[in-house]
Design a protein around this motif. Structure first.
Motif, PDB file in Angstrom:
ATOM      1  N   GLU A   1      34.300  30.034  46.356  1.00 61.07           N
ATOM      2  CA  GLU A   1      34.897  31.049  47.225  1.00 61.07           C
ATOM      3  C   GLU A   1      36.423  31.040  47.124  1.00 61.07           C
ATOM      4  O   GLU A   1      37.065  32.080  47.049  1.00 61.07           O
ATOM      5  CB  GLU A   1      34.475  30.807  48.680  1.00 61.07           C
ATOM      6  N   GLY A   2      36.999  29.846  47.126  1.00 65.33           N
ATOM      7  CA  GLY A   2      38.448  29.738  47.042  1.00 65.33           C
ATOM      8  C   GLY A   2      38.990  30.191  45.705  1.00 65.33           C
ATOM      9  O   GLY A   2      40.036  30.850  45.632  1.00 65.33           O
ATOM     10  N   ARG A   3      38.293  29.875  44.616  1.00 69.31           N
ATOM     11  CA  ARG A   3      38.743  30.295  43.291  1.00 69.31           C
ATOM     12  C   ARG A   3      38.678  31.812  43.164  1.00 69.31           C
ATOM     13  O   ARG A   3      39.538  32.435  42.542  1.00 69.31           O
ATOM     14  CB  ARG A   3      37.904  29.621  42.206  1.00 69.31           C
ATOM     15  N   ALA A   4      37.644  32.413  43.772  1.00 66.21           N
ATOM     16  CA  ALA A   4      37.535  33.875  43.722  1.00 66.21           C
ATOM     17  C   ALA A   4      38.704  34.535  44.441  1.00 66.21           C
ATOM     18  O   ALA A   4      39.273  35.522  43.957  1.00 66.21           O
ATOM     19  CB  ALA A   4      36.208  34.323  44.340  1.00 66.21           C
ATOM     20  N   LEU A   5      39.094  33.980  45.594  1.00 70.21           N
ATOM     21  CA  LEU A   5      40.217  34.557  46.327  1.00 70.21           C
ATOM     22  C   LEU A   5      41.534  34.319  45.591  1.00 70.21           C
ATOM     23  O   LEU A   5      42.434  35.167  45.637  1.00 70.21           O
ATOM     24  CB  LEU A   5      40.286  33.987  47.736  1.00 70.21           C
ATOM     25  N   LEU A   6      41.667  33.191  44.908  1.00 72.83           N
ATOM     26  CA  LEU A   6      42.874  32.952  44.114  1.00 72.83           C
ATOM     27  C   LEU A   6      43.033  34.014  43.035  1.00 72.83           C
ATOM     28  O   LEU A   6      44.140  34.467  42.741  1.00 72.83           O
ATOM     29  CB  LEU A   6      42.834  31.563  43.478  1.00 72.83           C
ATOM     30  N   GLN A   7      41.917  34.410  42.437  1.00 72.64           N
ATOM     31  CA  GLN A   7      41.981  35.477  41.425  1.00 72.64           C
ATOM     32  C   GLN A   7      42.440  36.785  42.052  1.00 72.64           C
ATOM     33  O   GLN A   7      43.207  37.540  41.433  1.00 72.64           O
ATOM     34  CB  GLN A   7      40.614  35.644  40.759  1.00 72.64           C
TER      35      GLN A   7
ATOM     36  N   LEU B   1      56.014  36.925  40.747  1.00 71.64           N
ATOM     37  CA  LEU B   1      55.618  36.881  39.343  1.00 71.64           C
ATOM     38  C   LEU B   1      55.459  35.444  38.855  1.00 71.64           C
ATOM     39  O   LEU B   1      54.567  35.147  38.053  1.00 71.64           O
ATOM     40  CB  LEU B   1      56.637  37.627  38.481  1.00 71.64           C
ATOM     41  N   ARG B   2      56.311  34.542  39.344  1.00 73.85           N
ATOM     42  CA  ARG B   2      56.159  33.130  38.962  1.00 73.85           C
ATOM     43  C   ARG B   2      54.846  32.562  39.506  1.00 73.85           C
ATOM     44  O   ARG B   2      54.136  31.829  38.808  1.00 73.85           O
ATOM     45  CB  ARG B   2      57.336  32.316  39.492  1.00 73.85           C
ATOM     46  N   SER B   3      54.524  32.911  40.752  1.00 80.60           N
ATOM     47  CA  SER B   3      53.272  32.436  41.329  1.00 80.60           C
ATOM     48  C   SER B   3      52.070  33.028  40.604  1.00 80.60           C
ATOM     49  O   SER B   3      51.071  32.349  40.370  1.00 80.60           O
ATOM     50  CB  SER B   3      53.214  32.794  42.821  1.00 80.60           C
ATOM     51  N   GLU B   4      52.185  34.300  40.244  1.00 83.63           N
ATOM     52  CA  GLU B   4      51.096  34.953  39.492  1.00 83.63           C
ATOM     53  C   GLU B   4      50.868  34.245  38.168  1.00 83.63           C
ATOM     54  O   GLU B   4      49.723  33.994  37.764  1.00 83.63           O
ATOM     55  CB  GLU B   4      51.456  36.426  39.274  1.00 83.63           C
ATOM     56  N   GLN B   5      51.951  33.892  37.484  1.00 78.97           N
ATOM     57  CA  GLN B   5      51.839  33.194  36.210  1.00 78.97           C
ATOM     58  C   GLN B   5      51.252  31.802  36.397  1.00 78.97           C
ATOM     59  O   GLN B   5      50.439  31.330  35.600  1.00 78.97           O
ATOM     60  CB  GLN B   5      53.211  33.089  35.536  1.00 78.97           C
ATOM     61  N   SER B   6      51.631  31.135  37.496  1.00 82.30           N
ATOM     62  CA  SER B   6      51.108  29.797  37.765  1.00 82.30           C
ATOM     63  C   SER B   6      49.603  29.822  38.001  1.00 82.30           C
ATOM     64  O   SER B   6      48.876  28.947  37.530  1.00 82.30           O
ATOM     65  CB  SER B   6      51.814  29.195  38.989  1.00 82.30           C
ATOM     66  N   ILE B   7      49.128  30.844  38.728  1.00 82.88           N
ATOM     67  CA  ILE B   7      47.683  30.965  38.952  1.00 82.88           C
ATOM     68  C   ILE B   7      46.973  31.242  37.630  1.00 82.88           C
ATOM     69  O   ILE B   7      45.911  30.677  37.345  1.00 82.88           O
ATOM     70  CB  ILE B   7      47.385  32.076  39.976  1.00 82.88           C
ATOM     71  N   GLY B   8      47.574  32.114  36.806  1.00 84.68           N
ATOM     72  CA  GLY B   8      46.986  32.394  35.501  1.00 84.68           C
ATOM     73  C   GLY B   8      46.893  31.148  34.636  1.00 84.68           C
ATOM     74  O   GLY B   8      45.868  30.901  33.981  1.00 84.68           O
ATOM     75  N   ASP B   9      47.949  30.337  34.640  1.00 86.31           N
ATOM     76  CA  ASP B   9      47.936  29.089  33.869  1.00 86.31           C
ATOM     77  C   ASP B   9      46.880  28.130  34.399  1.00 86.31           C
ATOM     78  O   ASP B   9      46.218  27.422  33.634  1.00 86.31           O
ATOM     79  CB  ASP B   9      49.310  28.419  33.924  1.00 86.31           C
ATOM     80  N   LEU B  10      46.732  28.108  35.720  1.00 88.39           N
ATOM     81  CA  LEU B  10      45.746  27.230  36.340  1.00 88.39           C
ATOM     82  C   LEU B  10      44.340  27.563  35.867  1.00 88.39           C
ATOM     83  O   LEU B  10      43.564  26.675  35.488  1.00 88.39           O
ATOM     84  CB  LEU B  10      45.842  27.357  37.856  1.00 88.39           C
ATOM     85  N   PHE B  11      44.003  28.854  35.854  1.00 89.90           N
ATOM     86  CA  PHE B  11      42.667  29.252  35.408  1.00 89.90           C
ATOM     87  C   PHE B  11      42.498  29.034  33.908  1.00 89.90           C
ATOM     88  O   PHE B  11      41.414  28.691  33.443  1.00 89.90           O
ATOM     89  CB  PHE B  11      42.411  30.720  35.758  1.00 89.90           C
ATOM     90  N   ALA B  12      43.560  29.218  33.155  1.00 95.67           N
ATOM     91  CA  ALA B  12      43.480  29.030  31.705  1.00 95.67           C
ATOM     92  C   ALA B  12      43.216  27.566  31.362  1.00 95.67           C
ATOM     93  O   ALA B  12      42.503  27.264  30.397  1.00 95.67           O
ATOM     94  CB  ALA B  12      44.773  29.504  31.045  1.00 95.67           C
ATOM     95  N   ARG B  13      43.763  26.650  32.161  1.00 90.98           N
ATOM     96  CA  ARG B  13      43.608  25.225  31.867  1.00 90.98           C
ATOM     97  C   ARG B  13      42.362  24.623  32.505  1.00 90.98           C
ATOM     98  O   ARG B  13      41.808  23.662  31.979  1.00 90.98           O
ATOM     99  CB  ARG B  13      44.814  24.441  32.399  1.00 90.98           C
ATOM    100  N   GLY B  14      41.940  25.207  33.631  1.00 90.44           N
ATOM    101  CA  GLY B  14      40.960  24.499  34.443  1.00 90.44           C
ATOM    102  C   GLY B  14      39.509  24.828  34.214  1.00 90.44           C
ATOM    103  O   GLY B  14      38.647  24.284  34.899  1.00 90.44           O
ATOM    104  N   GLY B  15      39.178  25.733  33.279  1.00 95.64           N
ATOM    105  CA  GLY B  15      37.778  26.058  33.072  1.00 95.64           C
ATOM    106  C   GLY B  15      37.126  26.580  34.330  1.00 95.64           C
ATOM    107  O   GLY B  15      36.059  26.158  34.728  1.00 95.64           O
ATOM    108  N   SER B  16      37.802  27.514  35.007  1.00 96.75           N
ATOM    109  CA  SER B  16      37.375  27.971  36.326  1.00 96.75           C
ATOM    110  C   SER B  16      36.334  29.071  36.291  1.00 96.75           C
ATOM    111  O   SER B  16      35.971  29.615  37.303  1.00 96.75           O
ATOM    112  CB  SER B  16      38.596  28.507  37.079  1.00 96.75           C
ATOM    113  N   GLY B  17      35.869  29.412  35.116  1.00 94.70           N
ATOM    114  CA  GLY B  17      34.915  30.506  35.026  1.00 94.70           C
ATOM    115  C   GLY B  17      35.528  31.736  34.408  1.00 94.70           C
ATOM    116  O   GLY B  17      34.836  32.688  34.082  1.00 94.70           O
ATOM    117  N   ALA B  18      36.863  31.734  34.219  1.00 93.01           N
ATOM    118  CA  ALA B  18      37.521  32.893  33.642  1.00 93.01           C
ATOM    119  C   ALA B  18      37.138  33.085  32.196  1.00 93.01           C
ATOM    120  O   ALA B  18      37.262  34.158  31.643  1.00 93.01           O
ATOM    121  CB  ALA B  18      39.044  32.731  33.759  1.00 93.01           C
TER     122      ALA B  18
END
Length: 350
Positions: A102-108, A124-141
């Motif tokens: 649920e939390g990962r979905a809201l982060l997206q 924009l920095r926060s948006e990029q940080s979230i994008g990097d997080l999903f790219a590294r973390g195998g979050s389902g993206a």
């Protein structure tokens, strides 16, 4: 937090604040509205608390609600926190990789909302940080095929059910429904997941409706996700029957929709004229609408639904048409459904 002399846990107060915001009560202009007064008091009280001590999912809920909804006027015209600072705190937290689905979905969803603030460098920095997080973390993206489609529908449902709760905190275990669709509602889908997981194209075989939601997926929103899948599948069948080419778009972070290119609509319209832009069809479930009273005449798009519409219009530069659940002639013939749908598309284009 104390309200009328009664002490409330801060996380419960934050949940109430998020829920009232997303139901639109901060924009309620009715005189003497007691709910709006409660919202204003919650904002004042939360402003005196260190919200960084809240559970991480509660912080994510607050960020999502505050980005979508205006603040309560009586609370000074501002939310009780620096939203971007709280987003940065969430992304930098050690527990962010252990957020529930649920939390990962809201982060997206938060990431997509921040994209709509291109003039704000912090956003924009926060948006990029979230994008990097999903790219590294195998979050389902990185899911592909049917898995990506299921994740998209589940994410969309959760965005309309916010504020989300940690399932482990209120349920004994996942109760994900994985049976066939309800009788009479989209038994056979004309959509099949494509190889690139971002679109699906019409196909005579394969049933999107009968796909199971992942067994490790969220228990919250499973029925809403299934409703959206079945509804888009039925809309696809109608379009196929009227020879209107289309595709299903299931990008994570944006609500699943049917995309119709304007050239495909030219032949199906009564006057033969194409629409000005490509069209995205969204299913408007009961979660997409809110009302301040019990009158159905007061129904309006929820803030979450308005956000999805604005996001599609901004990112894809397309027209968006929502098919309300109460308007769709579910028991009509395919010919009648097609005629009603094409007439609606024509009306929305004028």
């Amino acid at each position: 937090v104390k309200l009328d002399g009664v002490a409330w846990p801060v996380d419960l107060a934050s949940q109430m604040y998020c829920a009232l915001l997303l139901l639109g009560h901060s924009t309620d202009r009715r005189a003497g509205c007691s709910v709006k007064g409660l919202l204003e008091e919650l904002a004042v009280q939360l402003g005196s608390s260190d919200l960084r001590n809240l559970p991480l999912l509660a912080q994510v809920n607050l960020c999502y609600a505050a980005l979508l909804a205006p603040s309560a006027v009586g609370a000074g015209g501002e939310h009780p926190m620096d939203v971007l600072a709280l987003v940065e705190h969430c992304v930098g937290s050690e527990g962010v990789r252990h957020l529930p689905v649920e939390g990962r979905a809201l982060l997206q969803q938060i990431q997509q909302a921040l994209k709509l603030l291109p003039w704000n460098r912090r956003a924009l920095r926060s948006e990029q940080s979230i994008g990097d997080l999903f790219a590294r973390g195998g979050s389902g993206a990185g899911a592909r095929g049917a898995g990506a489609a299921s994740a998209c529908f589940a994410s969309a449902a959760l965005s309309h059910l916010a504020p989300c709760l940690d399932a482990e905190a209120w349920a004994p275990g996942p109760a994900v429904w994985s049976g066939p669709p309800h009788e009479g509602s989209g038994k056979a889908s004309a959509l099949a997941a494509s190889d690139d997981a971002s679109t699906a194209t019409p196909a005579d075989s394969s049933s999107l409706c009968s796909e199971e939601l992942a067994s490790d997926g969220p228990s919250q929103g499973v029925y809403a996700a299934q409703e959206m899948r079945e509804a888009l599948a039925e809309l696809s069948q109608v379009l196929v029957a009227h020879s209107v080419e289309h595709s299903l778009v299931t990008d994570l972070g944006r609500e699943a929709h049917i995309l119709i290119e304007r050239e495909a609509l030219a032949g199906g319209q009564p006057n033969g004229r194409p629409l000005g832009r490509d069209v995205a069809l969204l299913w408007g479930s009961s979660l997409h609408y809110v009302a301040f009273d019990e009158s159905s005449a007061d129904l309006r798009l929820s803030l979450s639904a308005q956000f999805q519409v604005a996001l599609l219009r901004s990112v894809r530069d397309i027209d968006v048409v929502i098919i309300p659940y109460w308007w769709w002639p579910a028991h009509a013939t395919q010919q009648e459904k097609g005629g009603a749908l094409l007439r609606l598309l024509t009306e929305k284009s004028e």
